[in-house]
Design a protein around this motif. Structure first.
Motif, PDB file in Angstrom:
ATOM      1  N   MET A 105      40.523  46.717  34.291  1.00 22.79           N
ATOM      2  CA  MET A 105      41.618  46.353  35.465  1.00 22.79           C
ATOM      3  C   MET A 105      42.905  45.552  34.705  1.00 22.79           C
ATOM      4  SD  MET A 105      39.306  45.259  38.657  1.00 22.79           S
ATOM      5  CE  MET A 105      40.467  45.342  39.682  1.00 22.79           C
TER       6      MET A 105
ATOM      7  N   SER B 113      37.298  49.787  40.216  1.00 23.05           N
ATOM      8  CA  SER B 113      37.451  48.390  40.414  1.00 23.05           C
ATOM      9  C   SER B 113      36.246  47.828  40.163  1.00 23.05           C
ATOM     10  CB  SER B 113      37.855  48.478  42.126  1.00 23.05           C
ATOM     11  OG  SER B 113      37.691  46.996  42.408  1.00 23.05           O
TER      12      SER B 113
ATOM     13  N   VAL C  19      39.956  39.017  39.092  1.00 19.66           N
ATOM     14  CA  VAL C  19      40.920  39.845  39.351  1.00 19.66           C
ATOM     15  C   VAL C  19      42.571  39.229  39.495  1.00 19.66           C
ATOM     16  CG1 VAL C  19      41.616  41.818  40.759  1.00 19.66           C
ATOM     17  CG2 VAL C  19      39.374  41.519  39.978  1.00 19.66           C
TER      18      VAL C  19
END
Ligand code: FAD
Length: 321
Positions: free
Chosen positions: A12, A42, A287
């Motif tokens: 990511m 993801s 994230v």
């Protein structure tokens, strides 16, 4: 032709930098080099597959070639960067040399492995990327009893997800409550109770001292002497930033690859982002920090030195139980 900006890693973080950079600059050459197949996905979705009824294949968002086209970026997949020469600004990649203008290290983190688990173990697995997940889902097919070692974020998320997949779950951890390092005690107690109510067999205040594989099962011995027999064990005992490449290249490393708020490492024109990075003393394996980093780094790579700033960064714990 000018040397490219090279991004090592297609997780990511790597893709977020490429995406943010392309919003600012559609022309400058970009090259991504990745040890895996470059599938864009993801990662947080890897602990919700059963709950959302998605197979490994269905969690793949785009192939390396689709991403290459979308981002006007060259890709080298299944290619491992073995060394960096920061004075010559070159990389060794599977026997060839690649020059870079600027370099982004987005090499992620690797799982901690219990010392007594052989790397040939068939019935013990960890999940930290799509390849691991594909293997994990194959191993889940046709089994019923799964033991999860680790009561942090990942261990609890897998416990919840596998309960939703109708597996019998043993959850093992060293503390008296799950998620104890992440949540206030009352909230930890609440999640512990909810997982127990949902059917998980909890083995708390327990350390694993041995794991043995038989033909048909895995036997986990706890320090209390209790033995748990399962078809499969998932080890979720934490991650450590992948710093080896940076360290061998002489970059400053500590818990992660050391960088400042502009994500610049101790070497000129070398930046780092994501799970491998230690930003201003912090390793944040989530994230939102990497997204904030990608927005700032894209500006820096495009010629406007920019420090990242973190806003409020909630971490959602995906244990609906
Ligand atoms: C199951 C699970 C659930 C999660 N859930 C959440 C969540 O709900 N919320 C949240 O915020 N975070 C969550 N996380 C954490 C989050 O997903 C990670 O912080 C993030 O995905 C890290 O991305 P990355 O690109 O830094 O690393 P990675 O995804 O690990 O990517 C590293 C890349 O580097 C490549 N690479 C490494 N070394 C080399 C080399 N020498 N040469 C070439 N390539 C190399 C690898 O092949 C890979 O492509 C979760 C993590 C897991 C495992």
């Amino acid at each position: 032709m000018a040397d490219p900006i090279v991004i090592i890693g297609s997780g990511m973080a790597g893709y977020a930098v490429a995406r943010e950079f392309r919003k600012l600059n559609s022309e400058a050459p970009l090259l991504m080099i990745t040890a895996d197949d470059g599938t864009s996905y993801s990662k947080p979705m890897l602990s919700t597959g059963f709950t959302k009824a998605k197979s490994a294949k269905e969690l793949e968002m785009a192939s390396a070639s689709d991403m290459s086209e979308q981002l006007n970026m060259s890709m080298r997949t299944h290619a491992i960067v073995q060394a960096i020469d920061t004075s010559a600004k070159t990389l060794s990649v599977d026997g060839s040399s690649v020059s870079y203008d600027k370099l982004v290290l987005a090499t992620g983190a690797e799982v901690n492995v219990l010392p007594f688990v052989a790397n040939t173990a068939e019935r013990v697995c960890s999940v930290n990327d799509m390849d691991d997940y594909r293997i994990f889902r194959e191993k889940c097919a046709g089994v019923k009893r799964i033991a999860i070692i680790g009561t942090g974020l990942i261990g609890c998320e897998y416990a919840n997800d596998l309960l939703n997949g109708d597996y019998d779950i043993d959850l093992i951890g060293p503390s008296s409550e799950v998620l104890d390092t992440l949540l206030p005690i009352e909230a930890s107690k609440c999640v512990t109770r909810a997982l127990r109510d949902a059917g998980a067999h909890l083995h708390l205040n327990q350390n694993v001292v041995a794991i043995e594989e038989t033909e048909s099962s895995v036997i986990i011995t706890l320090d209390s002497g209790e033995k748990i027999e399962a078809d499969l064990a998932v080890s979720a005992i934490g991650l450590k930033p992948n710093t080896r490449l940076a360290q061998e290249a002489g970059l400053e490393t500590n818990k992660g690859i050391v960088c400042d708020r502009s994500l610049m490492t101790s070497a000129k024109d070398v930046f780092t982002i994501g799970d491998c990075a230690e930003v201003d003393g912090h390793v944040l394996l989530y994230v939102l920090p990497l997204m904030a980093g990608a927005r700032a780094l894209a500006k820096t790579l495009n010629g406007t030195p920019t420090n990242l700033s973190y806003g409020v960064m909630p971490v959602m714990v995906k244990t609906p139980a």
